[in-house]
Design a protein around this motif. Structure first.
Motif, PDB file in Angstrom:
ATOM      1  N   ILE A  44      -3.098  -9.199  12.943  1.00  0.00           N
ATOM      2  CA  ILE A  44      -4.306  -8.471  13.333  1.00  0.00           C
ATOM      3  C   ILE A  44      -4.529  -7.277  12.417  1.00  0.00           C
ATOM      4  N   VAL A  45      -3.458  -6.520  12.165  1.00  0.00           N
ATOM      5  CA  VAL A  45      -3.560  -5.335  11.289  1.00  0.00           C
ATOM      6  C   VAL A  45      -3.994  -5.741   9.887  1.00  0.00           C
ATOM      7  N   ALA A  46      -3.381  -6.796   9.335  1.00  0.00           N
ATOM      8  CA  ALA A  46      -3.711  -7.245   7.984  1.00  0.00           C
ATOM      9  C   ALA A  46      -5.165  -7.692   7.894  1.00  0.00           C
ATOM     10  N   SER A  47      -5.630  -8.395   8.924  1.00  0.00           N
ATOM     11  CA  SER A  47      -7.023  -8.843   8.945  1.00  0.00           C
ATOM     12  C   SER A  47      -7.975  -7.654   8.964  1.00  0.00           C
ATOM     13  N   MET A  48      -7.651  -6.642   9.756  1.00  0.00           N
ATOM     14  CA  MET A  48      -8.500  -5.462   9.843  1.00  0.00           C
ATOM     15  C   MET A  48      -8.535  -4.702   8.516  1.00  0.00           C
ATOM     16  N   ILE A  49      -7.402  -4.691   7.807  1.00  0.00           N
ATOM     17  CA  ILE A  49      -7.370  -4.039   6.489  1.00  0.00           C
ATOM     18  C   ILE A  49      -8.322  -4.740   5.525  1.00  0.00           C
ATOM     19  N   SER A  50      -8.279  -6.078   5.498  1.00  0.00           N
ATOM     20  CA  SER A  50      -9.149  -6.832   4.606  1.00  0.00           C
ATOM     21  C   SER A  50     -10.620  -6.666   4.985  1.00  0.00           C
ATOM     22  N   ILE A 133       7.433  -8.747  -4.656  1.00  0.00           N
ATOM     23  CA  ILE A 133       7.274 -10.201  -4.668  1.00  0.00           C
ATOM     24  C   ILE A 133       6.756 -10.684  -3.324  1.00  0.00           C
ATOM     25  N   THR A 134       7.287 -10.116  -2.257  1.00  0.00           N
ATOM     26  CA  THR A 134       6.929 -10.534  -0.911  1.00  0.00           C
ATOM     27  C   THR A 134       5.494 -10.172  -0.546  1.00  0.00           C
ATOM     28  N   ILE A 135       5.046  -8.990  -0.944  1.00  0.00           N
ATOM     29  CA  ILE A 135       3.740  -8.487  -0.509  1.00  0.00           C
ATOM     30  C   ILE A 135       2.627  -8.753  -1.526  1.00  0.00           C
ATOM     31  N   ALA A 136       2.963  -9.231  -2.721  1.00  0.00           N
ATOM     32  CA  ALA A 136       1.985  -9.409  -3.795  1.00  0.00           C
ATOM     33  C   ALA A 136       0.766 -10.258  -3.402  1.00  0.00           C
ATOM     34  N   PRO A 137       0.932 -11.430  -2.762  1.00  0.00           N
ATOM     35  CA  PRO A 137      -0.257 -12.224  -2.422  1.00  0.00           C
ATOM     36  C   PRO A 137      -1.229 -11.497  -1.494  1.00  0.00           C
ATOM     37  N   PHE A 138      -0.705 -10.730  -0.553  1.00  0.00           N
ATOM     38  CA  PHE A 138      -1.581  -9.976   0.342  1.00  0.00           C
ATOM     39  C   PHE A 138      -2.335  -8.894  -0.425  1.00  0.00           C
ATOM     40  N   MET A 139      -1.622  -8.128  -1.227  1.00  0.00           N
ATOM     41  CA  MET A 139      -2.249  -7.022  -1.952  1.00  0.00           C
ATOM     42  C   MET A 139      -3.283  -7.523  -2.958  1.00  0.00           C
ATOM     43  N   ILE A 140      -2.953  -8.591  -3.677  1.00  0.00           N
ATOM     44  CA  ILE A 140      -3.846  -9.072  -4.734  1.00  0.00           C
ATOM     45  C   ILE A 140      -5.046  -9.827  -4.165  1.00  0.00           C
ATOM     46  N   ILE A 141      -4.781 -10.777  -3.262  1.00  0.00           N
ATOM     47  CA  ILE A 141      -5.869 -11.623  -2.748  1.00  0.00           C
ATOM     48  C   ILE A 141      -6.710 -10.913  -1.694  1.00  0.00           C
ATOM     49  N   SER A 142      -6.070 -10.163  -0.798  1.00  0.00           N
ATOM     50  CA  SER A 142      -6.792  -9.621   0.351  1.00  0.00           C
ATOM     51  C   SER A 142      -7.165  -8.148   0.245  1.00  0.00           C
ATOM     52  N   VAL A 143      -6.717  -7.463  -0.811  1.00  0.00           N
ATOM     53  CA  VAL A 143      -7.081  -6.058  -0.988  1.00  0.00           C
ATOM     54  C   VAL A 143      -7.776  -5.837  -2.333  1.00  0.00           C
ATOM     55  N   ILE A 144      -7.116  -6.209  -3.425  1.00  0.00           N
ATOM     56  CA  ILE A 144      -7.677  -5.977  -4.761  1.00  0.00           C
ATOM     57  C   ILE A 144      -8.818  -6.941  -5.074  1.00  0.00           C
ATOM     58  N   PRO A 146     -11.023  -8.669  -3.113  1.00  0.00           N
ATOM     59  CA  PRO A 146     -12.343  -8.397  -2.512  1.00  0.00           C
ATOM     60  C   PRO A 146     -13.036  -7.179  -3.100  1.00  0.00           C
ATOM     61  N   LEU A 147     -12.259  -6.186  -3.529  1.00  0.00           N
ATOM     62  CA  LEU A 147     -12.856  -5.013  -4.166  1.00  0.00           C
ATOM     63  C   LEU A 147     -13.559  -5.415  -5.465  1.00  0.00           C
ATOM     64  N   ILE A 148     -12.895  -6.224  -6.281  1.00  0.00           N
ATOM     65  CA  ILE A 148     -13.459  -6.657  -7.557  1.00  0.00           C
ATOM     66  C   ILE A 148     -14.690  -7.531  -7.344  1.00  0.00           C
TER      67      ILE A 148
END
Length: 208
Positions: A44-50, A133-144, A146-148
């Motif tokens: 839920i938290v991750a979805s709200m961040i995105s 390594i563990t958090i990279a897919p979340f940070m790149i796909i769901s944070v960086i 969408p910004l781009i």
């Protein structure tokens, strides 16, 4: 790098060798189902961040995904299905590409099962890199990402859906990061034995 078609099991002999050499097992969920259940709040938290990131430059509402006052209308077409498959592949590749020498590593495996893909490694990795390594897919796909795309005006409803889906799918990754932050010392090294994770103090690792 090896290709597997099922989740690797923990090796009893390797477990004994790791314990003998001072490696400490992390306290983790015993199976994938337990991990998913424990990670629901993070989902839920991750979805709200995105959603928050998307809202910076683009609007998003329940109506975009077929939720209206008159009911629910969800259309699943071929492009969405292909998008989900592509998302799963990219998610796992982002884990893989940050593993040290992954192409030459005999301790790194890429897996493909009926329930999806996975990446696992028994390489010894520093805590900061392991967490990255563990958090990279979340940070790149769901944070960086969408910004781009928002800045470029390329954020479609389908892509918004895939970004949020990746956030939800990253919840177990986020749970693992929290477990590492809580249990593993700052300068420690981590390794894996099947689905089990172990850590060792950096000084002890040098001596060993």
């Amino acid at each position: 790098m090896k290709l597997l078609y099922k989740l690797p099991k923990s090796k009893p002999n390797l477990h004994l060798d790791l314990i003998k050499n001072g490696w400490i097992p992390m306290k983790e969920p015993k199976n994938l189902i337990s991990a998913i259940l424990l990670s629901i709040p993070l989902m839920i938290v991750a979805s709200m961040i995105s959603i928050g990131v998307i809202n910076i430059f683009s609007s998003i509402s329940w109506r975009d995904f077929g939720f209206t006052s008159g009911g629910i209308s969800i259309n699943i077409n071929l492009s969405v299905i292909l998008g989900i498959v592509f998302l799963l592949i990219i998610h796992e590749l982002l884990h893989l590409m940050f593993i040290p020498n992954f192409m030459k590593s005999e301790k790194t495996s890429v897996g493909l099962t009926l329930f999806g893909a996975f990446v696992m490694t028994e390489e010894k990795i520093s805590k900061p890199r392991y967490m990255f390594i563990t958090i990279a897919p979340f940070m790149i796909i769901s944070v960086i990402f969408p910004l781009i795309l928002s800045i470029c005006g390329l954020l479609t409803t389908t892509i918004k859906f895939l970004i949020i889906l990746n956030s939800m799918g990253s919840s177990v990754d986020l749970l693992n990061v929290l477990l590492i932050m809580k249990q593993v010392p700052k300068n420690a090294t981590l390794t894996s034995n099947g689905a089990n994770t172990y850590w060792k103090n950096a000084l002890a690792e040098q001596e060993g």
